[in-house]
Scaffold this motif. Structure first.
Motif, PDB file in Angstrom:
ATOM      1  N   SER A 175       0.894  -1.144   0.095  1.00  0.00           N
ATOM      2  CA  SER A 175       0.114  -0.066  -0.152  1.00  0.00           C
ATOM      3  C   SER A 175       0.896   1.437   0.097  1.00  0.00           C
ATOM      4  O   SER A 175       0.455   2.158  -0.623  1.00  0.00           O
ATOM      5  N   TRP A 176       1.872   1.301   0.821  1.00  0.00           N
ATOM      6  CA  TRP A 176       3.065   2.472   0.698  1.00  0.00           C
ATOM      7  C   TRP A 176       3.590   2.517  -0.364  1.00  0.00           C
ATOM      8  O   TRP A 176       3.583   3.724  -1.268  1.00  0.00           O
ATOM      9  N   GLN A 177       4.014   1.394  -1.349  1.00  0.00           N
ATOM     10  CA  GLN A 177       4.446   1.379  -2.560  1.00  0.00           C
ATOM     11  C   GLN A 177       3.420   1.862  -3.348  1.00  0.00           C
ATOM     12  O   GLN A 177       3.804   2.863  -4.513  1.00  0.00           O
ATOM     13  N   TYR A 178       2.517   1.464  -3.350  1.00  0.00           N
ATOM     14  CA  TYR A 178       1.186   1.737  -4.370  1.00  0.00           C
ATOM     15  C   TYR A 178       0.945   3.278  -4.307  1.00  0.00           C
ATOM     16  O   TYR A 178       0.715   4.138  -5.453  1.00  0.00           O
ATOM     17  N   ASP A 191       3.409   5.104  12.072  1.00  0.00           N
ATOM     18  CA  ASP A 191       3.094   5.962  10.754  1.00  0.00           C
ATOM     19  C   ASP A 191       3.120   7.319  10.861  1.00  0.00           C
ATOM     20  O   ASP A 191       4.397   7.905   9.869  1.00  0.00           O
ATOM     21  N   PRO A 192       3.339   8.456  11.852  1.00  0.00           N
ATOM     22  CA  PRO A 192       3.978   9.538  12.001  1.00  0.00           C
ATOM     23  C   PRO A 192       5.417   9.744  11.490  1.00  0.00           C
ATOM     24  O   PRO A 192       5.678  10.712  10.595  1.00  0.00           O
ATOM     25  N   GLU A 193       6.119   8.831  12.287  1.00  0.00           N
ATOM     26  CA  GLU A 193       7.581   9.075  11.898  1.00  0.00           C
ATOM     27  C   GLU A 193       7.806   8.744  10.523  1.00  0.00           C
ATOM     28  O   GLU A 193       8.902   9.308   9.865  1.00  0.00           O
ATOM     29  N   CYS A 194       7.165   7.455  10.133  1.00  0.00           N
ATOM     30  CA  CYS A 194       7.482   7.082   8.817  1.00  0.00           C
ATOM     31  C   CYS A 194       7.129   8.072   7.554  1.00  0.00           C
ATOM     32  O   CYS A 194       7.958   8.356   6.672  1.00  0.00           O
ATOM     33  N   GLU A 195       5.927   8.763   7.844  1.00  0.00           N
ATOM     34  CA  GLU A 195       5.557   9.921   6.811  1.00  0.00           C
ATOM     35  C   GLU A 195       6.609  11.292   6.996  1.00  0.00           C
ATOM     36  O   GLU A 195       6.784  11.697   6.037  1.00  0.00           O
ATOM     37  N   ARG A 196       7.130  11.363   8.227  1.00  0.00           N
ATOM     38  CA  ARG A 196       8.326  12.415   8.357  1.00  0.00           C
ATOM     39  C   ARG A 196       9.424  11.895   7.579  1.00  0.00           C
ATOM     40  O   ARG A 196      10.007  12.908   6.730  1.00  0.00           O
ATOM     41  N   MET A 197       9.804  10.784   7.605  1.00  0.00           N
ATOM     42  CA  MET A 197      10.853  10.333   6.807  1.00  0.00           C
ATOM     43  C   MET A 197      10.412  10.587   5.328  1.00  0.00           C
ATOM     44  O   MET A 197      11.498  10.784   4.250  1.00  0.00           O
ATOM     45  N   GLN A 205      -4.389   9.200   2.030  1.00  0.00           N
ATOM     46  CA  GLN A 205      -5.818   8.912   1.398  1.00  0.00           C
ATOM     47  C   GLN A 205      -5.622   7.672   0.508  1.00  0.00           C
ATOM     48  O   GLN A 205      -6.291   6.648   0.562  1.00  0.00           O
ATOM     49  N   VAL A 206      -4.795   7.619  -0.438  1.00  0.00           N
ATOM     50  CA  VAL A 206      -4.573   6.655  -1.305  1.00  0.00           C
ATOM     51  C   VAL A 206      -4.087   5.502  -0.632  1.00  0.00           C
ATOM     52  O   VAL A 206      -4.389   4.291  -0.871  1.00  0.00           O
ATOM     53  N   ARG A 207      -3.077   5.529   0.095  1.00  0.00           N
ATOM     54  CA  ARG A 207      -2.526   4.349   1.008  1.00  0.00           C
ATOM     55  C   ARG A 207      -3.567   3.823   1.844  1.00  0.00           C
ATOM     56  O   ARG A 207      -3.584   2.293   1.705  1.00  0.00           O
ATOM     57  N   ASP A 208      -4.551   4.482   2.547  1.00  0.00           N
ATOM     58  CA  ASP A 208      -5.303   3.950   3.521  1.00  0.00           C
ATOM     59  C   ASP A 208      -6.658   3.211   2.580  1.00  0.00           C
ATOM     60  O   ASP A 208      -6.891   2.185   2.997  1.00  0.00           O
ATOM     61  N   LYS A 209      -6.805   3.848   1.657  1.00  0.00           N
ATOM     62  CA  LYS A 209      -7.781   3.346   0.698  1.00  0.00           C
ATOM     63  C   LYS A 209      -7.346   1.904   0.280  1.00  0.00           C
ATOM     64  O   LYS A 209      -8.127   0.946   0.184  1.00  0.00           O
ATOM     65  N   HIS A 210      -6.016   1.838  -0.060  1.00  0.00           N
ATOM     66  CA  HIS A 210      -5.836   0.649  -0.830  1.00  0.00           C
ATOM     67  C   HIS A 210      -5.397  -0.439   0.035  1.00  0.00           C
ATOM     68  O   HIS A 210      -5.849  -1.617  -0.182  1.00  0.00           O
ATOM     69  N   PHE A 211      -4.890   0.083   1.388  1.00  0.00           N
ATOM     70  CA  PHE A 211      -4.671  -0.907   2.410  1.00  0.00           C
ATOM     71  C   PHE A 211      -6.143  -1.665   2.866  1.00  0.00           C
ATOM     72  O   PHE A 211      -6.132  -2.856   3.083  1.00  0.00           O
ATOM     73  N   SER A 212      -7.157  -0.832   3.029  1.00  0.00           N
ATOM     74  CA  SER A 212      -8.416  -1.240   3.325  1.00  0.00           C
ATOM     75  C   SER A 212      -8.966  -2.075   2.290  1.00  0.00           C
ATOM     76  O   SER A 212      -9.571  -3.132   2.812  1.00  0.00           O
TER      77      SER A 212
END
Length: 212
Positions: free
Chosen positions: A23-26, A48-54, A70-77
Motif C-alpha cells: 500500500s505504501w509503494q502503491y 506512521d507519523p515518523e514514517c511519514e516524516r521520513m 488517502q490513497v495508501r489507506d484506501k488501498h490498504f483497506s
C-alpha cells in the motif's frame, strides 16, 4: 524466571507487513514516486507519523502527504478486506503460554482499531491480559516506552518479561526496556549489532522451548 510474554503484532502474529508495504509503494507510485524495498525497511516497526516524516524528507519536492495518506489507506483497506493471515506457530505457542499460567500482552505500533480488525475473526484478543497500542505512548519503537509501560502495568520486572518481535526496531525497544528479546524475522534479517543480545528463531512455535 519468565512471568510474561509480550507480543508485537504486525509481522509477528499477522502477516500484515507485506500488505502495508504494497500500500505504501502503491501510494507513492500514484504520485510518480518510488519507495524502494530497501527504503521501506526503515519503516518496519515504526509508527506512521515518523514514517511519514521520513517520506517528506525523502521526497522534498512535489510530494502531497495528505493525498498519499488517502490513497495508501484506501488501498490498504481494500487489501485487508480479504483478511489478514495469522503467522504459523502462533496458535500452539499461545496455548502453551496459557497452560503455563504466564501473562500475555500485545505491544504494537499500530492503533487500537487496527488491532481489533486483525483479531476480529479470532477469539484471541480478549485472552490477552493487556493491549498497548500507538494511542498509549508518545514515543514509539525503538524507544523503550511501550515495553516499560507493559511490564509496569502487568506488575512484573523487566527481566521477567520475554518480548517477541519481528523487526530490528522492535528488538531495540525491547532491549532498551531491559526485557529478554526474541526475534522471529519477517521482512528484515536481524541487524548485526543486535544478534549477540537477541535469541533468533525461525517461527513462533520454536518459542515454546524457551518457556519456563
Amino acid at each position: 524466571m519468565i512471568q510474561a510474554v509480550l507480543f508485537d503484532m504486525d509481522g509477528l502474529i499477522f502477516d500484515t507487513e507485506s500488505v502495508y508495504k504494497k500500500s505504501w509503494q502503491y501510494a507513492a507510485r500514484e504520485q510518480e514516486l518510488s519507495i524502494s524495498d530497501d527504503f521501506y525497511q526503515h519503516f518496519i516497526g515504526v509508527q506512521d507519523p515518523e514514517c511519514e516524516r521520513m517520506l517528506v524528507e525523502h521526497f522534498p519536492n512535489h510530494f502531497d502527504l495528505e493525498r498519499f495518506r488517502q490513497v495508501r489507506d484506501k488501498h490498504f483497506s481494500k487489501l485487508r478486506a480479504n483478511g489478514i493471515a495469522m503467522k504459523p506457530g502462533f496458535a500452539p505457542l499461545f496455548t502453551a503460554i496459557k497452560e503455563k499460567g504466564l501473562a500475555t500482552a500485545i505491544v504494537t505500533s499500530s492503533h487500537l482499531p487496527e488491532v481489533k480488525h486483525n483479531f476480529a475473526a479470532t477469539s484471541y484478543l480478549p485472552k490477552f491480559d493487556l493491549v498497548i497500542t500507538a494511542e498509549d505512548v508518545e514515543r514509539g519503537k525503538p524507544h523503550p516506552d511501550c515495553y516499560q509501560m507493559a511490564y509496569q502495568r502487568l506488575g512484573y520486572k523487566d527481566k521477567e518479561c520475554m518480548v517477541l518481535e519481528d523487526s530490528n526496531n522492535g528488538i531495540r525497544s525491547a532491549l532498551a526496556a531491559g526485557c529478554q528479546a526474541v526475534m522471529i524475522p519477517d521482512l528484515l534479517p536481524p541487524s548485526p549489532e543486535l544478534v549477540e543480545r537477541t535469541t533468533i528463531l525461525r517461527s513462533l512455535d520454536e518459542v515454546i522451548s524457551l518457556l519456563p
